[in-house]
Design an enzyme around this catalytic site. Structure first.
Site, PDB file in Angstrom:
ATOM      1  CG  LEU A  33      -1.834  -1.215   1.377  1.00 19.87           C
ATOM      2  CD1 LEU A  33      -2.687  -1.078   2.634  1.00 19.87           C
ATOM      3  CD2 LEU A  33      -2.723  -1.395   0.148  1.00 19.87           C
ATOM      4  CG  HIS A  37      -3.089   1.225  -2.415  1.00 16.59           C
ATOM      5  ND1 HIS A  37      -1.733   1.046  -2.522  1.00 16.59           N
ATOM      6  CD2 HIS A  37      -3.635   0.546  -3.444  1.00 16.59           C
ATOM      7  CE1 HIS A  37      -1.465   0.285  -3.566  1.00 16.59           C
ATOM      8  NE2 HIS A  37      -2.607  -0.027  -4.157  1.00 16.59           N
TER       9      HIS A  37
END
Ligand code: PAF
Length: 281
Positions: A33, A37
């Site tokens: 991530l 995100h």
């Protein structure tokens, strides 16, 4: 925050959540991530009662010779980051849970997948729509969140949702960029320091397109030529495509008019990066 690997456990937990009438927001990811995100998780947190993030590197959306094996994975780090944004549940199934032996069903969106990345990565979008349809069925979210960086993916998935009568709200949120304009991507990690410096040319080329179009240039060919010559200045850049298409249906444009998507895919060594901007002409 719970971390769940099995479909049956996911159904049990989400069954309870639904019974309470809670609104479920869902962010599908392949993990590793980054701020892009996390901006989706933040929006999901604000707009829902229960937030689910899936982390699954989906083998069927990678072609032969692509980076499935090398794709960066760090579940522990992802869990910390997602939890800090208020994620309630991480779903990270093993491959066998999603594709058990004998698996035989695929979802395919026509037309929109035949251009841009779809033309260069055969089978890629079939893999994306299949896994996302499965995830939507498993999570049954009220709202889902995707990034504009993957513009074609977002459009293809939105079409799938409409065509298959999926009952959810689809959100596409802006691309998050590094300070020099490079769109955030898990694949940026592959770049050498020199490639990383050179990769800033991608956003500069999109800004140049915007400048030309706002200055009155209407020939797609002229705008693309200016972008290509800028990108060619980066020694390690190898252009896969630079295109200007109609934003709604991805059909090619010669004279620029209406909502346009300026999109590119460029390789730096083995790393293929994509980026785009939307412009209203
Ligand atoms: O954008 C991604 O990370 C993936 O394509 C997605 C939507 C999670 C499907 O595997």
């Amino acid at each position: 925050m719970q971390v769940i690997e099995r479909n049956s456990d996911l159904r049990t937990v989400l069954g309870e959540v639904k019974k309470k009438g809670l609104r479920v927001g869902f962010v599908p990811t392949m993990g590793f991530l980054h701020e892009g995100h996390l901006s989706l998780v933040r929006a999901a947190r604000q707009e829902n009662d229960f937030v689910v993030v899936s982390i699954f590197v989906n083998p069927i959306q990678f072609g032969a010779g692509e980076d499935y094996q090398d794709y960066p994975r760090d579940l522990e780090r992802d869990c910390k980051l997602a939890s800090a944004e208020g994620c309630d549940l991480i779903f990270s199934p093993p491959v066998i849970e999603m594709y058990p032996p004998g698996y035989a069903t695929f979802v395919e969106v026509e037309n929109l997948t035949e251009t841009l990345c779809g033309a260069r990565r055969p089978g890629h979008f079939r893999g994306v729509t299949t896994v996302v349809a499965k995830l939507f069925n498993l999570v049954a979210p009220d709202q889902v969140y995707f990034g504009q960086k993957d513009a074609q993916q977002a459009l293809v998935l939105k079409k799938m949702v409409t065509d298959l009568n999926m009952d959810l709200q689809f959100h596409i949120l802006p691309t998050i960029r590094e300070d020099d304009g490079l769109a955030m991507s898990s694949r940026n990690k592959y770049l050498s320091p020199r490639q990383r410096r050179e990769a800033a040319v991608l956003y500069r080329s999109l800004q140049e397109a915007e400048r030309l179009i706002q200055g009155g240039v209407r020939s797609a060919q002229d705008v693309k030529a200016a972008m290509v010559s800028l990108i060619a200045g980066a020694e390690e850049a190898e252009i896969d495509y630079v295109e200007i298409v109609q934003a709604a249906n991805l059909l090619p444009l010669e004279r620029l008019q209406g909502a346009c998507l300026v999109a590119l895919a460029v390789r730096f060594g083995k790393t293929r990066l994509i980026d785009n901007i939307l412009l209203e002409v």
